[in-house]
Design a protein around this motif. Structure first.
Motif, mmCIF file in Angstrom:
data_model
loop_
_atom_site.group_PDB
_atom_site.id
_atom_site.type_symbol
_atom_site.label_atom_id
_atom_site.label_comp_id
_atom_site.label_asym_id
_atom_site.label_seq_id
_atom_site.Cartn_x
_atom_site.Cartn_y
_atom_site.Cartn_z
ATOM 1 N N ALA A 47 -30.023 -27.193 -9.450
ATOM 2 C CA ALA A 47 -29.168 -25.972 -10.038
ATOM 3 C C ALA A 47 -29.728 -25.793 -11.621
ATOM 4 O O ALA A 47 -30.125 -24.870 -12.000
ATOM 5 C CB ALA A 47 -27.909 -25.857 -9.861
ATOM 6 N N GLN A 48 -29.470 -26.862 -12.195
ATOM 7 C CA GLN A 48 -29.984 -27.006 -13.771
ATOM 8 C C GLN A 48 -31.227 -26.575 -14.069
ATOM 9 O O GLN A 48 -31.698 -25.926 -15.128
ATOM 10 C CB GLN A 48 -29.319 -28.499 -14.418
ATOM 11 N N ALA A 58 -34.715 -19.342 -17.593
ATOM 12 C CA ALA A 58 -34.546 -18.749 -18.903
ATOM 13 C C ALA A 58 -36.019 -18.932 -19.794
ATOM 14 O O ALA A 58 -36.264 -18.202 -20.437
ATOM 15 C CB ALA A 58 -33.495 -19.872 -19.843
ATOM 16 N N GLY A 59 -36.604 -20.186 -19.320
ATOM 17 C CA GLY A 59 -37.901 -20.263 -20.009
ATOM 18 C C GLY A 59 -39.086 -19.172 -19.634
ATOM 19 O O GLY A 59 -39.790 -18.859 -20.451
ATOM 20 N N LEU A 60 -38.834 -18.852 -18.326
ATOM 21 C CA LEU A 60 -39.676 -17.854 -17.757
ATOM 22 C C LEU A 60 -39.438 -16.511 -18.441
ATOM 23 O O LEU A 60 -40.363 -15.797 -18.956
ATOM 24 C CB LEU A 60 -39.569 -17.672 -16.177
ATOM 25 N N ALA A 61 -38.138 -16.130 -18.605
ATOM 26 C CA ALA A 61 -37.836 -14.977 -19.247
ATOM 27 C C ALA A 61 -38.253 -14.743 -20.672
ATOM 28 O O ALA A 61 -38.958 -13.808 -20.944
ATOM 29 C CB ALA A 61 -36.275 -14.846 -19.241
ATOM 30 N N ARG A 62 -38.207 -15.827 -21.334
ATOM 31 C CA ARG A 62 -38.711 -15.975 -22.836
ATOM 32 C C ARG A 62 -40.200 -15.870 -22.891
ATOM 33 O O ARG A 62 -40.607 -14.995 -23.473
ATOM 34 C CB ARG A 62 -38.260 -17.476 -23.275
ATOM 35 N N ARG A 63 -40.905 -16.694 -21.912
ATOM 36 C CA ARG A 63 -42.336 -16.475 -22.058
ATOM 37 C C ARG A 63 -42.815 -15.168 -21.684
ATOM 38 O O ARG A 63 -43.853 -14.711 -22.459
ATOM 39 C CB ARG A 63 -42.781 -17.632 -21.037
ATOM 40 N N ARG A 85 -26.478 -25.644 -5.540
ATOM 41 C CA ARG A 85 -27.353 -26.530 -4.749
ATOM 42 C C ARG A 85 -28.154 -26.292 -3.584
ATOM 43 O O ARG A 85 -27.925 -26.991 -2.453
ATOM 44 C CB ARG A 85 -26.630 -27.791 -4.606
ATOM 45 N N THR A 86 -28.730 -25.132 -3.581
ATOM 46 C CA THR A 86 -29.196 -24.666 -2.219
ATOM 47 C C THR A 86 -30.831 -24.867 -2.040
ATOM 48 O O THR A 86 -31.431 -24.442 -0.898
ATOM 49 C CB THR A 86 -28.934 -22.965 -2.327
ATOM 50 N N THR A 87 -31.602 -25.526 -2.962
ATOM 51 C CA THR A 87 -32.743 -25.953 -2.765
ATOM 52 C C THR A 87 -33.077 -27.277 -3.040
ATOM 53 O O THR A 87 -32.133 -27.844 -3.564
ATOM 54 C CB THR A 87 -33.762 -24.970 -3.849
ATOM 55 N N VAL A 88 -34.279 -27.897 -2.865
ATOM 56 C CA VAL A 88 -34.548 -29.128 -3.125
ATOM 57 C C VAL A 88 -34.519 -29.511 -4.798
ATOM 58 O O VAL A 88 -34.551 -30.478 -4.969
ATOM 59 C CB VAL A 88 -36.153 -29.555 -2.603
#
Ligand SMILES: Cc1cc2nc3c(=O)[nH]c(=O)nc-3n(C[C@H](O)[C@H](O)[C@H](O)COP(=O)(O)OP(=O)(O)OC[C@H]3O[C@@H](n4cnc5c(N)ncnc54)[C@H](O)[C@@H]3O)c2cc1C
Ligand code: SF4
Length: 322
Positions: A301-302, A309-314, A295-298
């Protein structure tokens, strides 16, 4: 937020820079200053003396040889992205450099500064009064981590865009310190610790990045809060070569999710197999299992886990298709 006073030295070569750092342990290296000076203004990165690396010629060289491409750590990100060889052969590197901050930052920000930039967290990258009002935190002046209060580790995230692109392409780095020069895989520069994420001795600096001469086709993508200018909530680089629909070489690296950029483990099992729906699903599963956003960004985490994962797939699918 005023900048604290500091002395500035401008060495002409790498050896003098290292000697200045060794002789003044409280000093810091500065390249473009687009990360360090912001942190100094926030009161989180003070230094009595800054060692300006921008006048060192060795650090500004780019050289293509039969052994590969040598990129000096002082090369500016904007200039790097404009090199024809980068666009032709090391596309992910150009895309990552162009994705860093805004044009002004890229005109000043360097390869070395981007590889060595500090880790980030919403509880840390704040003004002095904000952090004081919040009781500070483990990474600076405090004794508790607001992200994981039960633990004693800082989970601030590494958010450099360039590192995953270079990792996916199998980069090495040349490091110079008082003990001499050494060369190591880029992955060995990093440690999974938000407070001390660089495996560098205090006097060591990154001098050169070395890329192999025959990289696989590659691409970089990131998700961020503001499309125009922002650090990656998650960033992914893929290097993939395909022959007759079958994966020959595949390496995936990520940023923004851990305290260091990571190379995805387990992709070797996909070599020699078609890049089909089953393989893409497997890649998504590997990413979701290996990234550790906190929880280090606005953004949650999920969300960052699923976005990575979606970016890697794309990216894998689009490289396979092209
Ligand atoms: C508004 C804003 C948005 C930004 N967005 C992004 C973004 O989207 N993506 C991103 O990656 N970055 C982003 N940045 C951070 C920064 O602009 C870039 O990472 C830049 O590449 C840092 O390079 P620099 O030369 O300015 O580093 P500096 O600030 O000079 O140095 C950064 C750190 O690296 C160390 N250092 C510098 N050179 C070396 C070296 N050769 N060897 C060892 N240590 C070294 C310094 O001591 C310092 O600790 C952003 C910054 C701002 C202010
Ligand atoms: S992860 Fe915890 S210790 Fe690290 S910067 Fe954030 S709040 Fe501070």
């Amino acid at each position: 937020m005023t900048l604290s006073d500091f002395a500035l030295v401008r060495p002409a070569d790498v050896e003098s820079a290292v000697a200045a750092r060794r002789d003044h342990p409280q000093s810091r290296y500065v390249a473009g200053g687009t990360d360090l000076l912001v942190n100094m203004r926030h009161g989180i990165d003070g230094a009595a003396q800054l060692i300006d690396l921008s006048g060192i010629e060795e650090l500004t060289c780019v050289k293509a040889t039969l052994a590969g491409l040598r990129i000096g750590a002082g090369v500016k990100l904007g200039a790097l992205a404009r090199l024809p060889l980068i666009a032709e052969r090391y596309r992910a590197v150009g895309e990552a450099a162009t994705a860093v901050a805004g044009p002004g930052h890229r005109a000043l920000g360097t390869v070395g500064g981007n590889l060595c930039l500090d880790t980030r967290c919403v509880y840390y990258n704040q003004s002095e009064w904000w952090r004081q009002a919040n009781g500070y935190c483990l990474k600076h002046r405090g004794d508790i981590c607001h992200v994981a209060p039960q633990g004693q580790r800082c989970h601030a995230a590494f958010t450099g865009d360039l590192a995953p692109a270079l990792l996916a392409l199998g980069a090495e780095v040349e490091i110079v310190g008082a003990a001499g020069r050494r060369r190591c895989p880029l992955a060995e520069l990093y440690v999974e610790d938000g407070r001390a994420h660089l495996a560098l001795a205090p006097d060591e600096l990154v001098a050169t990045v070395l890329l192999p001469p025959d990289p696989a086709p590659s691409a970089y993508g990131k998700v961020r809060v503001r499309g125009a200018i922002d650090y990656p909530l998650a960033g992914v680089a893929v290097a993939l070569s395909v022959a007759d629909g079958v994966a020959q070489r595949l390496r995936i690296a990520l940023t923004g999710t851990n305290s260091r950029p990571i190379v995805l483990a387990g992709t070797d099992a996909l070599i020699g197999r078609p890049v089909d729906e089953k393989a893409l699903h497997e890649i998504e599963r590997l990413v979701q299992k290996q990234v550790q956003p906190m929880r280090t960004t606005v953004a949650s985490a999920q969300y960052r886990r699923l976005a990575a994962a979606g970016l890697a797939r794309r990216l894998v699918a689009s490289l396979a298709a092209s």
